[in-house]
Motif scaffolding. Structure first.
Motif, short mmCIF file in Angstrom:
data_model
loop_
_atom_site.label_atom_id
_atom_site.label_comp_id
_atom_site.label_asym_id
_atom_site.label_seq_id
_atom_site.Cartn_x
_atom_site.Cartn_y
_atom_site.Cartn_z
N GLY A 114 20.92 -16.39 -30.97
CA GLY A 114 21.67 -16.26 -29.80
C GLY A 114 21.02 -16.95 -28.63
N ARG A 115 21.54 -16.76 -27.61
CA ARG A 115 21.23 -17.20 -26.04
C ARG A 115 19.97 -16.71 -25.64
NH1 ARG A 115 24.00 -20.17 -21.56
NH2 ARG A 115 22.63 -19.88 -19.59
N ALA A 116 18.86 -17.46 -25.21
CA ALA A 116 17.84 -16.99 -24.55
C ALA A 116 17.85 -16.58 -23.07
CB ALA A 116 16.68 -18.10 -24.66
N ARG A 117 17.06 -15.76 -22.57
CA ARG A 117 17.22 -15.31 -21.25
C ARG A 117 16.00 -16.28 -20.43
NH1 ARG A 117 21.31 -12.75 -21.91
NH2 ARG A 117 21.34 -10.48 -22.73
N LEU A 118 16.53 -16.83 -19.48
CA LEU A 118 16.02 -17.65 -18.50
C LEU A 118 15.40 -16.52 -17.32
CD1 LEU A 118 17.79 -20.94 -18.03
CD2 LEU A 118 16.35 -20.41 -19.71
N MET A 119 14.19 -16.47 -17.20
CA MET A 119 13.58 -15.55 -16.20
C MET A 119 12.60 -16.16 -15.17
SD MET A 119 12.99 -12.61 -18.76
CE MET A 119 13.34 -11.14 -17.90
N ARG A 120 12.61 -15.32 -14.17
CA ARG A 120 11.91 -15.87 -12.85
C ARG A 120 11.07 -14.38 -12.72
NH1 ARG A 120 11.57 -15.36 -7.14
NH2 ARG A 120 10.28 -17.22 -6.26
N CYS A 121 9.72 -14.52 -12.75
CA CYS A 121 8.84 -13.38 -12.67
C CYS A 121 7.89 -13.55 -11.64
CB CYS A 121 8.09 -13.35 -13.90
SG CYS A 121 9.27 -12.95 -15.74
N ALA A 122 8.56 -13.08 -10.28
CA ALA A 122 7.51 -13.05 -9.30
C ALA A 122 8.39 -12.21 -8.11
CB ALA A 122 7.50 -14.44 -8.57
N PRO A 123 8.22 -10.98 -7.79
CA PRO A 123 6.77 -10.26 -8.12
C PRO A 123 7.45 -9.61 -9.86
CG PRO A 123 7.79 -9.00 -6.56
CD PRO A 123 8.85 -10.44 -6.77
N ARG A 124 8.87 -9.35 -10.07
CA ARG A 124 9.21 -8.76 -11.15
C ARG A 124 9.87 -9.58 -12.00
NH1 ARG A 124 11.28 -2.99 -9.03
NH2 ARG A 124 12.76 -4.52 -7.88
N CYS A 125 10.29 -9.59 -13.15
CA CYS A 125 11.07 -10.38 -13.67
C CYS A 125 12.52 -9.97 -13.76
CB CYS A 125 10.64 -10.29 -15.43
SG CYS A 125 9.26 -10.92 -15.56
N SER A 126 13.09 -11.21 -13.28
CA SER A 126 14.67 -10.99 -13.40
C SER A 126 15.48 -12.23 -14.11
CB SER A 126 15.29 -10.85 -12.11
OG SER A 126 15.05 -12.04 -11.31
N VAL A 127 16.56 -12.13 -14.57
CA VAL A 127 17.42 -13.20 -15.20
C VAL A 127 17.89 -14.01 -14.16
CG1 VAL A 127 19.25 -13.63 -17.02
CG2 VAL A 127 17.85 -11.63 -17.38
N VAL A 128 17.57 -15.52 -14.60
CA VAL A 128 18.32 -16.47 -13.71
C VAL A 128 19.15 -17.29 -14.44
CG1 VAL A 128 16.35 -16.45 -12.02
CG2 VAL A 128 16.16 -17.91 -13.75
N LYS A 129 20.00 -18.20 -13.66
CA LYS A 129 20.94 -18.96 -14.46
C LYS A 129 20.50 -20.30 -14.61
CE LYS A 129 25.19 -17.16 -12.37
NZ LYS A 129 26.57 -17.57 -11.85
N SER A 130 19.25 -20.86 -13.98
CA SER A 130 18.47 -22.02 -14.36
C SER A 130 17.09 -21.71 -14.05
CB SER A 130 19.32 -23.05 -13.95
OG SER A 130 19.07 -23.24 -12.51
#
Length: 124
Positions: free
Chosen positions: A58-74
């Motif tokens: 399926g679809r992967a999660r794109l994440m920004r991890c600073a300071p905690r990880c959260s899902v982002v659109k790009s």
């Protein structure tokens, strides 16, 4: 009249478009809780973002991890970028994977350009 430089011109245009095409170098998948983390060096080409990733699970999660990880659109790509467990941005595929398994991953750059890569799941 034959134009001898035409072949060279076509070859130069193809080479320059290949240099502008997005790529991912040295891809591996590191096991994580509930899936795997894609580790690779991304070369974005003309597009300024990684906007999606998919595998058979399926679809992967794109994440920004600073300071905690959260899902982002790009994931913005200002230039070559390495994504890994220690980077600010991460790509995580959910599912069950076995060490040594080869997984095909489809990456979408911007809104149109797609790149398929094959990565092997690393041993913990």
């Amino acid at each position: 009249m034959k134009r001898p430089f035409t072949g060279w011109l076509v070859a130069a245009l193809l080479a320059s478009s290949a240099l502008c095409a997005p790529t991912a170098q040295a891809p591996t998948l590191r096991p994580t809780f509930g899936g795997v983390l894609l580790e690779a060096r991304l070369l974005p080409g003309n597009n300024a973002s990684l906007s999606g990733a998919w595998s058979d699970t399926g679809r992967a999660r794109l994440m920004r991890c600073a300071p905690r990880c959260s899902v982002v659109k790009s994931i913005p790509l200002d230039g070559p970028m390495t994504i890994s467990q220690s980077s600010m941005y991460r790509v995580v595929l959910g599912g069950t994977f076995k060490p040594g398994q080869r997984v095909k991953v489809l990456l979408r750059f911007g809104q149109a350009e797609m790149v398929t890569l094959e990565a092997r799941v690393a041993v913990r």
